[in-house]
Design an enzyme around this catalytic site. Structure first.
Site, PDB file in Angstrom:
ATOM      1  N   ARG A  65      33.723  32.986  37.468  1.00 25.16           N
ATOM      2  CA  ARG A  65      34.150  31.644  37.849  1.00 25.16           C
ATOM      3  C   ARG A  65      34.499  31.518  39.326  1.00 25.16           C
ATOM      4  O   ARG A  65      33.991  30.643  40.033  1.00 25.16           O
ATOM      5  CB  ARG A  65      35.401  31.233  37.039  1.00 25.16           C
ATOM      6  N   THR A  66      35.392  32.380  39.803  1.00 27.15           N
ATOM      7  CA  THR A  66      35.913  32.221  41.169  1.00 27.15           C
ATOM      8  C   THR A  66      34.800  32.396  42.199  1.00 27.15           C
ATOM      9  O   THR A  66      34.686  31.623  43.147  1.00 27.15           O
ATOM     10  CB  THR A  66      37.045  33.250  41.409  1.00 27.15           C
ATOM     11  N   LYS A  93      30.389  54.876  50.167  1.00 21.61           N
ATOM     12  CA  LYS A  93      30.318  55.976  51.147  1.00 21.61           C
ATOM     13  C   LYS A  93      31.658  56.190  51.827  1.00 21.61           C
ATOM     14  O   LYS A  93      31.770  56.947  52.782  1.00 21.61           O
ATOM     15  CB  LYS A  93      29.258  55.652  52.209  1.00 21.61           C
ATOM     16  N   ARG A 115      38.352  38.801  47.015  1.00 22.90           N
ATOM     17  CA  ARG A 115      38.982  39.263  45.772  1.00 22.90           C
ATOM     18  C   ARG A 115      39.056  40.778  45.852  1.00 22.90           C
ATOM     19  O   ARG A 115      38.085  41.436  46.221  1.00 22.90           O
ATOM     20  CB  ARG A 115      38.167  38.871  44.547  1.00 22.90           C
ATOM     21  N   HIS A 143      46.826  34.609  42.634  1.00 21.76           N
ATOM     22  CA  HIS A 143      45.486  34.011  42.519  1.00 21.76           C
ATOM     23  C   HIS A 143      45.702  32.524  42.828  1.00 21.76           C
ATOM     24  O   HIS A 143      45.692  31.674  41.943  1.00 21.76           O
ATOM     25  CB  HIS A 143      44.949  34.235  41.100  1.00 21.76           C
TER      26      HIS A 143
END
Ligand code: CP
Length: 314
Positions: A65-66, A93, A115, A143
């Site tokens: 969704r986000t 890496k 995020r 959030h």
């Protein structure tokens, strides 16, 4: 709710948490989102507000969704987008989050949407790079855009925030959605009760200005909103309740419990849902549910946030 002055000028370059916003700033985002909502009803769903700008989406943790909502929001504002996902990147890496961001910033980026599984990662970046930073969920911390879209939806459906009684139910301990909702709702004058088993409700949560209940049945009849949270099984290090069945029996929202709520109680869920655990399909897809409306509103809210941080940077 506080009336916003017509001359309100947005000055913030970053949106890392609702903790850092005033009630007036939160209302300004909601009002700006309200004006952007109309764009999605047009046949040409685009405005030139961010034409020539670049929005980089940095997703170090999974999202549906986000991520898609921010990508579409940027596109509706005519910005170019760059998508980074940790899987398949040079993170494997050993490249750090800061080095990753600095290298992408060097390509000429105006806004980072990040995020991250680490709480505080957006704040860390915001203090070390020049580009605007928007938090799309950091660990179990905040959030902010999820809470803004939740609050936007409550205001749209119930006409106000001040004086509402909102229950946030379930896995409070791991929930950035719960934290941002508590902060935002309290700033706008709502009453918040968090509900869940003692193992999923940290003792310190009441310091955020909410009350705590360990019985969903006791609060059902009093609340205007039930925000049902996902049990975040992936963040558990041991057993926090005897079984999923036992959890659903005491904390799951089903038709029988819904029948004991106020007639117009608003049923919310940030997604993704564990159907049959915290909420039954009958309730999630029923008349009191606004779960898909939350998602639809998320687009307007994220358009508003991208637009405002861009203004703040200027
Ligand atoms: N509500 C929410 O943040 O969903 P995603 O994890 O799919 O973005």
């Amino acid at each position: 709710m506080t009336e916003q002055a017509p001359s309100f000028i947005w000055t913030k370059k970053h949106l890392v948490g609702l903790d850092e916003l005033s009630a007036e700033e939160i209302v300004h985002i909601l009002d700006t989102a309200e004006s952007f909502r109309e764009v999605s009803t047009r046949s040409i769903k685009k405005v030139p507000a961010l034409r020539g700008k670049v929005v980089a989406l940095l997703f170090f943790e999974d999202s549906t969704r986000t991520r898609m909502s921010f990508e579409l929001a940027a596109s509706r504002l005519s910005a170019d987008t760059l998508l980074f996902t940790a899987k398949g990147s040079s993170v494997a890496k050993g490249e750090t989050t800061l080095d990753t961001a600095r290298n992408i910033e060097a390509m000429g980026v105006d806004i980072f949407v990040i995020r991250h599984h680490e709480s505080g990662a957006p704040h860390h970046l915001a203090s070390r790079i020049n580009t605007s930073v928007v938090n799309a969920g950091d660990g179990s911390h905040e959030h902010p855009t999820q809470a803004l879209l939740d609050i936007f939806t409550m205001r749209q459906r119930l006409g106000r925030i001040e004086g509402l009684k909102v229950a946030i139910v379930g896995d409070i301990a791991h929930s950035r959605v719960a934290r941002s909702n508590i902060i935002g709702l309290r700033k706008l004058g709502a009453e918040v009760v968090v509900v869940g088993p003692p193992t999923l409700v940290p003792a310190s949560i009441s310091a955020m200005g909410c009350t705590v209940s360990h019985s969903l049945d006791e609060v059902l009849g009093e609340v205007d909103v039930l925000n049902m949270l996902r049990i975040q099984f992936e963040r558990f290090s041991g057993n926090v309740f005897p079984s999923v069945r036992e959890y659903s029996r005491f904390y799951g929202l089903n038709s029988e419990r819904l029948a004991r709520c106020k007639k117009n109680v608003l049923v919310m869920h940030p997604g993704p849902m564990n159907r049959g655990v915290e909420i039954t399909s009958e309730v999630a897809d029923g008349l009191n549910s606004c779960i898909l409306q939350q998602v639809a509103n998320g687009l307007a809210v994220r358009m508003a946030v991208l637009f405002l941080v861009s203004q703040g940077a200027e």
